[in-house]
Design a protein around this motif. Sequence first.
Motif, mmCIF file in Angstrom:
data_model
loop_
_atom_site.group_PDB
_atom_site.id
_atom_site.type_symbol
_atom_site.label_atom_id
_atom_site.label_comp_id
_atom_site.label_asym_id
_atom_site.label_seq_id
_atom_site.Cartn_x
_atom_site.Cartn_y
_atom_site.Cartn_z
ATOM 1 N N UNK A 249 12.153 0.376 -1.498
ATOM 2 C CA UNK A 249 12.236 -0.299 -0.201
ATOM 3 C C UNK A 249 10.855 -0.621 0.366
ATOM 4 N N UNK A 250 9.850 0.165 0.011
ATOM 5 C CA UNK A 250 8.514 0.014 0.583
ATOM 6 C C UNK A 250 7.710 -1.120 -0.044
ATOM 7 N N UNK A 251 7.985 -1.447 -1.301
ATOM 8 C CA UNK A 251 7.243 -2.503 -1.986
ATOM 9 C C UNK A 251 7.957 -3.838 -1.833
ATOM 10 N N UNK A 252 7.218 -4.855 -1.394
ATOM 11 C CA UNK A 252 7.818 -6.189 -1.306
ATOM 12 C C UNK A 252 8.176 -6.687 -2.698
ATOM 13 N N UNK A 253 7.231 -6.542 -3.610
ATOM 14 C CA UNK A 253 7.479 -6.869 -5.008
ATOM 15 C C UNK A 253 6.550 -6.008 -5.842
ATOM 16 N N UNK A 254 6.703 -6.088 -7.141
ATOM 17 C CA UNK A 254 5.867 -5.298 -8.030
ATOM 18 C C UNK A 254 5.735 -6.049 -9.342
ATOM 19 N N UNK A 255 4.522 -6.448 -9.665
ATOM 20 C CA UNK A 255 4.227 -7.148 -10.907
ATOM 21 C C UNK A 255 3.387 -6.200 -11.756
ATOM 22 N N UNK A 256 3.991 -5.639 -12.799
ATOM 23 C CA UNK A 256 3.281 -4.616 -13.561
ATOM 24 C C UNK A 256 2.040 -5.155 -14.273
ATOM 25 N N UNK A 257 1.873 -6.485 -14.322
ATOM 26 C CA UNK A 257 0.658 -7.063 -14.888
ATOM 27 C C UNK A 257 -0.532 -6.891 -13.933
ATOM 28 N N UNK A 258 -0.250 -6.828 -12.631
ATOM 29 C CA UNK A 258 -1.305 -6.747 -11.619
ATOM 30 C C UNK A 258 -1.224 -5.434 -10.842
ATOM 31 N N UNK A 259 -0.034 -5.063 -10.459
ATOM 32 C CA UNK A 259 0.162 -3.906 -9.586
ATOM 33 C C UNK A 259 0.195 -2.604 -10.376
ATOM 34 N N UNK A 260 -0.072 -1.527 -9.671
ATOM 35 C CA UNK A 260 0.038 -0.212 -10.261
ATOM 36 C C UNK A 260 -1.245 0.319 -10.874
ATOM 37 N N UNK A 261 -2.272 -0.521 -11.029
ATOM 38 C CA UNK A 261 -3.526 -0.082 -11.639
ATOM 39 C C UNK A 261 -4.658 -0.214 -10.628
ATOM 40 N N UNK B 52 -6.025 12.566 -0.778
ATOM 41 C CA UNK B 52 -4.739 11.882 -0.950
ATOM 42 C C UNK B 52 -4.396 11.735 -2.440
ATOM 43 N N UNK B 53 -5.402 11.455 -3.227
ATOM 44 C CA UNK B 53 -5.217 11.350 -4.675
ATOM 45 C C UNK B 53 -4.639 12.659 -5.220
ATOM 46 N N UNK B 54 -5.204 13.773 -4.816
ATOM 47 C CA UNK B 54 -4.715 15.083 -5.270
ATOM 48 C C UNK B 54 -3.330 15.382 -4.713
ATOM 49 N N UNK C 294 -4.421 6.068 -12.341
ATOM 50 C CA UNK C 294 -4.722 4.749 -11.764
ATOM 51 C C UNK C 294 -3.624 4.311 -10.793
ATOM 52 N N UNK C 295 -2.381 4.721 -11.092
ATOM 53 C CA UNK C 295 -1.271 4.409 -10.189
ATOM 54 C C UNK C 295 -1.487 5.087 -8.839
ATOM 55 N N UNK C 296 -1.927 6.343 -8.846
ATOM 56 C CA UNK C 296 -2.160 7.050 -7.584
ATOM 57 C C UNK C 296 -3.259 6.365 -6.770
ATOM 58 N N UNK C 297 -4.294 5.885 -7.440
ATOM 59 C CA UNK C 297 -5.341 5.136 -6.733
ATOM 60 C C UNK C 297 -4.750 3.862 -6.129
ATOM 61 N N UNK C 298 -3.955 3.155 -6.924
ATOM 62 C CA UNK C 298 -3.314 1.933 -6.441
ATOM 63 C C UNK C 298 -2.408 2.236 -5.244
ATOM 64 N N UNK C 299 -1.683 3.333 -5.324
ATOM 65 C CA UNK C 299 -0.764 3.706 -4.246
ATOM 66 C C UNK C 299 -1.523 3.937 -2.942
ATOM 67 N N UNK C 300 -2.647 4.603 -3.003
ATOM 68 C CA UNK C 300 -3.480 4.781 -1.804
ATOM 69 C C UNK C 300 -3.894 3.412 -1.275
ATOM 70 N N UNK C 301 -4.228 2.523 -2.180
ATOM 71 C CA UNK C 301 -4.639 1.177 -1.789
ATOM 72 C C UNK C 301 -3.561 0.363 -1.111
ATOM 73 N N UNK C 302 -2.306 0.805 -1.205
ATOM 74 C CA UNK C 302 -1.205 0.081 -0.556
ATOM 75 C C UNK C 302 -1.087 0.412 0.924
ATOM 76 N N UNK C 303 -1.872 1.376 1.381
ATOM 77 C CA UNK C 303 -1.877 1.704 2.804
ATOM 78 C C UNK C 303 -1.073 2.935 3.137
ATOM 79 N N UNK C 304 -1.246 3.350 4.362
ATOM 80 C CA UNK C 304 -0.680 4.616 4.832
ATOM 81 C C UNK C 304 0.842 4.666 4.740
#
Length: 172
Positions: free
Chosen positions: A102-114, A50-52, A77-87
Amino acid sequence: MDETEFWELIDSARETAEGDPEDQADLLVEKLTQLDPDAVLDFARHFEARYNRAYLWDLWGAAAVLLDGASDDVFDYFRCWLIGQGREVFEGAVHDPDALADLLEDFDEEVDGDGEDLGYAADEAYEQLTGVETPDLGLPPQPSEPLGTAFDLEDEAALAERFPRLWDRFKA
């Protein structure tokens, strides 16, 4: 381990961690060390595939919008985080990166994305179980360049045009 079991492990760890990627990675290691080493390797193959698959110019652009820019490492790291968000989030974003608006409820760049730690969870679990490093997974390597049409990730006008929903929600 099949694909459904893979996503169940991802989801269970994310829900218990309440969305914190570092806690999710720690919980994932705990869950994986309860499995046999072959199952951990299966999990690693699912993750790596999935990462690839997420090595896409458009997804990199979406990451650049969400994170105010995205270097090579940040996109990894974003791609790893994205997998972690679920299918659902992962598949939706790979199909249409602008749909992350539309898929993200919220996004805090201090915590999310890494999700760097998520990318190492299977390796860590395998090493704890066996005392040796994870062997080659037998998967084709990531392409040398992202798939899709290259564009300037620092061109805000191009990003706004290419990802209008993301731009409106997270930049406007």
